[in-house]
Design a protein around this motif. Structure first.
Motif, PDB file in Angstrom:
ATOM      1  N   ILE A 226       3.388 -26.298 -21.239  1.00 51.62           N
ATOM      2  CA  ILE A 226       2.366 -25.944 -20.251  1.00 51.62           C
ATOM      3  C   ILE A 226       2.322 -26.941 -19.093  1.00 51.62           C
ATOM      4  O   ILE A 226       2.265 -26.540 -17.925  1.00 51.62           O
ATOM      5  N   PHE A 227       2.369 -28.226 -19.399  1.00 41.95           N
ATOM      6  CA  PHE A 227       2.105 -29.237 -18.382  1.00 41.95           C
ATOM      7  C   PHE A 227       3.335 -29.926 -17.793  1.00 41.95           C
ATOM      8  O   PHE A 227       3.275 -30.432 -16.683  1.00 41.95           O
ATOM      9  N   VAL A 228       4.431 -29.975 -18.504  1.00 40.65           N
ATOM     10  CA  VAL A 228       5.598 -30.728 -18.024  1.00 40.65           C
ATOM     11  C   VAL A 228       6.724 -29.809 -17.566  1.00 40.65           C
ATOM     12  O   VAL A 228       7.273 -29.986 -16.476  1.00 40.65           O
ATOM     13  N   LEU A 229       7.072 -28.833 -18.372  1.00 40.52           N
ATOM     14  CA  LEU A 229       8.230 -27.981 -18.086  1.00 40.52           C
ATOM     15  C   LEU A 229       8.141 -27.236 -16.759  1.00 40.52           C
ATOM     16  O   LEU A 229       9.119 -27.226 -16.003  1.00 40.52           O
ATOM     17  N   PRO A 230       7.011 -26.619 -16.415  1.00 36.57           N
ATOM     18  CA  PRO A 230       6.967 -25.885 -15.138  1.00 36.57           C
ATOM     19  C   PRO A 230       7.240 -26.770 -13.921  1.00 36.57           C
ATOM     20  O   PRO A 230       7.956 -26.357 -13.006  1.00 36.57           O
ATOM     21  N   ASP A 231       6.713 -27.977 -13.917  1.00 32.26           N
ATOM     22  CA  ASP A 231       6.935 -28.895 -12.793  1.00 32.26           C
ATOM     23  C   ASP A 231       8.413 -29.281 -12.695  1.00 32.26           C
ATOM     24  O   ASP A 231       8.985 -29.308 -11.605  1.00 32.26           O
ATOM     25  N   GLN A 232       9.019 -29.561 -13.837  1.00 38.68           N
ATOM     26  CA  GLN A 232      10.435 -29.929 -13.838  1.00 38.68           C
ATOM     27  C   GLN A 232      11.312 -28.761 -13.408  1.00 38.68           C
ATOM     28  O   GLN A 232      12.280 -28.945 -12.682  1.00 38.68           O
ATOM     29  N   ALA A 233      10.961 -27.572 -13.841  1.00 44.36           N
ATOM     30  CA  ALA A 233      11.735 -26.380 -13.459  1.00 44.36           C
ATOM     31  C   ALA A 233      11.640 -26.142 -11.954  1.00 44.36           C
ATOM     32  O   ALA A 233      12.637 -25.788 -11.310  1.00 44.36           O
ATOM     33  N   GLN A 234      10.466 -26.356 -11.385  1.00 40.81           N
ATOM     34  CA  GLN A 234      10.290 -26.175  -9.940  1.00 40.81           C
ATOM     35  C   GLN A 234      11.125 -27.187  -9.161  1.00 40.81           C
ATOM     36  O   GLN A 234      11.797 -26.833  -8.191  1.00 40.81           O
ATOM     37  N   LYS A 235      11.100 -28.454  -9.599  1.00 39.13           N
ATOM     38  CA  LYS A 235      11.893 -29.485  -8.920  1.00 39.13           C
ATOM     39  C   LYS A 235      13.384 -29.161  -8.995  1.00 39.13           C
ATOM     40  O   LYS A 235      14.100 -29.294  -7.997  1.00 39.13           O
ATOM     41  N   ALA A 236      13.832 -28.746 -10.166  1.00 38.88           N
ATOM     42  CA  ALA A 236      15.252 -28.403 -10.333  1.00 38.88           C
ATOM     43  C   ALA A 236      15.639 -27.235  -9.447  1.00 38.88           C
ATOM     44  O   ALA A 236      16.719 -27.229  -8.844  1.00 38.88           O
ATOM     45  N   ASP A 237      14.754 -26.247  -9.344  1.00 36.94           N
ATOM     46  CA  ASP A 237      15.041 -25.076  -8.521  1.00 36.94           C
ATOM     47  C   ASP A 237      15.132 -25.441  -7.038  1.00 36.94           C
ATOM     48  O   ASP A 237      15.939 -24.871  -6.303  1.00 36.94           O
ATOM     49  N   GLU A 238      14.315 -26.393  -6.598  1.00 39.28           N
ATOM     50  CA  GLU A 238      14.365 -26.836  -5.199  1.00 39.28           C
ATOM     51  C   GLU A 238      15.731 -27.415  -4.870  1.00 39.28           C
ATOM     52  O   GLU A 238      16.315 -27.094  -3.839  1.00 39.28           O
ATOM     53  N   TYR A 239      16.239 -28.274  -5.742  1.00 42.84           N
ATOM     54  CA  TYR A 239      17.544 -28.888  -5.486  1.00 42.84           C
ATOM     55  C   TYR A 239      18.683 -27.887  -5.637  1.00 42.84           C
ATOM     56  O   TYR A 239      19.676 -27.970  -4.942  1.00 42.84           O
ATOM     57  N   ALA A 240      18.505 -26.942  -6.543  1.00 41.76           N
ATOM     58  CA  ALA A 240      19.555 -25.950  -6.782  1.00 41.76           C
ATOM     59  C   ALA A 240      19.560 -24.862  -5.722  1.00 41.76           C
ATOM     60  O   ALA A 240      20.491 -24.072  -5.658  1.00 41.76           O
ATOM     61  N   LYS A 241      18.521 -24.840  -4.903  1.00 38.61           N
ATOM     62  CA  LYS A 241      18.407 -23.843  -3.828  1.00 38.61           C
ATOM     63  C   LYS A 241      18.566 -22.415  -4.367  1.00 38.61           C
ATOM     64  O   LYS A 241      19.257 -21.584  -3.780  1.00 38.61           O
ATOM     65  N   GLY A 242      17.930 -22.187  -5.514  1.00 39.92           N
ATOM     66  CA  GLY A 242      17.950 -20.851  -6.112  1.00 39.92           C
ATOM     67  C   GLY A 242      19.223 -20.506  -6.860  1.00 39.92           C
ATOM     68  O   GLY A 242      19.396 -19.381  -7.297  1.00 39.92           O
ATOM     69  N   ASN A 243      20.129 -21.469  -7.018  1.00 44.47           N
ATOM     70  CA  ASN A 243      21.403 -21.205  -7.683  1.00 44.47           C
ATOM     71  C   ASN A 243      21.390 -21.494  -9.185  1.00 44.47           C
ATOM     72  O   ASN A 243      22.403 -21.352  -9.837  1.00 44.47           O
ATOM     73  N   GLY A 244      20.265 -21.931  -9.702  1.00 39.44           N
ATOM     74  CA  GLY A 244      20.173 -22.222 -11.133  1.00 39.44           C
ATOM     75  C   GLY A 244      20.674 -23.604 -11.484  1.00 39.44           C
ATOM     76  O   GLY A 244      21.075 -24.382 -10.626  1.00 39.44           O
ATOM     77  N   SER A 245      20.628 -23.880 -12.745  1.00 40.18           N
ATOM     78  CA  SER A 245      21.049 -25.169 -13.274  1.00 40.18           C
ATOM     79  C   SER A 245      22.001 -24.930 -14.434  1.00 40.18           C
ATOM     80  O   SER A 245      21.811 -23.980 -15.188  1.00 40.18           O
ATOM     81  N   PRO A 246      23.006 -25.764 -14.569  1.00 41.46           N
ATOM     82  CA  PRO A 246      23.966 -25.516 -15.653  1.00 41.46           C
ATOM     83  C   PRO A 246      23.318 -25.557 -17.044  1.00 41.46           C
ATOM     84  O   PRO A 246      23.700 -24.782 -17.914  1.00 41.46           O
ATOM     85  N   ASP A 247      22.331 -26.397 -17.234  1.00 42.28           N
ATOM     86  CA  ASP A 247      21.760 -26.526 -18.571  1.00 42.28           C
ATOM     87  C   ASP A 247      20.809 -25.389 -18.941  1.00 42.28           C
ATOM     88  O   ASP A 247      20.400 -25.280 -20.083  1.00 42.28           O
ATOM     89  N   THR A 248      20.481 -24.514 -17.992  1.00 44.87           N
ATOM     90  CA  THR A 248      19.672 -23.340 -18.324  1.00 44.87           C
ATOM     91  C   THR A 248      20.529 -22.081 -18.447  1.00 44.87           C
ATOM     92  O   THR A 248      20.032 -21.035 -18.831  1.00 44.87           O
ATOM     93  N   SER A 249      21.804 -22.188 -18.113  1.00 45.11           N
ATOM     94  CA  SER A 249      22.734 -21.065 -18.257  1.00 45.11           C
ATOM     95  C   SER A 249      23.210 -20.995 -19.699  1.00 45.11           C
ATOM     96  O   SER A 249      23.257 -22.010 -20.393  1.00 45.11           O
ATOM     97  N   PHE A 250      23.588 -19.804 -20.124  1.00 45.97           N
ATOM     98  CA  PHE A 250      24.171 -19.675 -21.457  1.00 45.97           C
ATOM     99  C   PHE A 250      25.649 -20.043 -21.407  1.00 45.97           C
ATOM    100  O   PHE A 250      26.176 -20.665 -22.309  1.00 45.97           O
ATOM    101  N   PHE A 251      26.297 -19.653 -20.312  1.00 40.32           N
ATOM    102  CA  PHE A 251      27.706 -19.994 -20.126  1.00 40.32           C
ATOM    103  C   PHE A 251      28.016 -20.072 -18.639  1.00 40.32           C
ATOM    104  O   PHE A 251      27.454 -19.326 -17.847  1.00 40.32           O
TER     105      PHE A 251
END
Length: 185
Positions: free
Chosen positions: A29-54
């Motif tokens: 609830i408190f940590v994951l959403p903030d981290q996901a938002q920060k990661a998405d900003e840097y990824a510019k909507g392209n995702g992150s390798p560690d959230t992909s299945f392959f």
């Protein structure tokens, strides 16, 4: 590994399982959403390798390019701060809950009780994945091909064991509930 499995059966009681559930929920609830938002900003909507299945090594290099210098630095920093804590949170939750459910659902000599090791293995693959993807990001534009080749394999194995742990959890939650009701009738 058998000693670790047996040790988990000894230490994970109902109160520790409850604590693990609370920690996991609070983290989600408190940590994951903030981290996901920060990661998405840097990824510019392209995702992150560690959230992909392959993904492919080439895709990992593409992401390193998209992230840019600042994004790659943030990615590596997150892998060795947030992404050290998150595996601890989900492994604590899954290992404690699965161990408690297996202990209360299966006989002590049942070999299926070793399934309580699945979250530990998933967490180890997660840490190895973080290391390999960080080596790619930190070294870019140099192409550390060996790290880029092993990272997708580690990611896949991580998800197999993490998702598998959730399957184990829900199956044995069902077994435990069934046994509870069966005893009650």
């Amino acid at each position: 590994m058998i000693k670790l499995s047996d040790w988990m059966f000894k230490i994970f009681n109902g109160w520790l399982v409850l604590l693990a559930i609370v920690v996991f929920i609070l983290f989600m609830i408190f940590v994951l959403p903030d981290q996901a938002q920060k990661a998405d900003e840097y990824a510019k909507g392209n995702g992150s390798p560690d959230t992909s299945f392959f993904y492919t090594p080439e895709r990992l290099f593409e992401l390193a390019e998209v992230y840019g210098e600042e994004g790659r630095q943030a990615y590596v920093r997150a892998r060795f701060t947030f992404d050290l804590v998150f595996p601890l949170a989900y492994v604590f939750f899954l290992a404690s809950t699965i161990s408690w459910l297996l202990k209360n659902s299966l006989a002590a000599e049942n070999p299926w009780r070793r399934l309580n090791l699945a979250p530990i293995i998933g967490g180890l693959f997660d840490l190895l994945e973080n290391t390999s993807t960080s080596l790619v990001m930190a070294g870019y534009p140099e192409r550390r091909l060996w790290a880029a080749q092993i990272a997708p394999v580690l990611t896949l194995l991580k998800w197999v064991f993490v998702y598998g742990s959730f399957v184990i959890l829900f199956v044995f939650l069902g077994v435990w509930i069934f046994k509870k009701f069966k005893r009650g009738s």
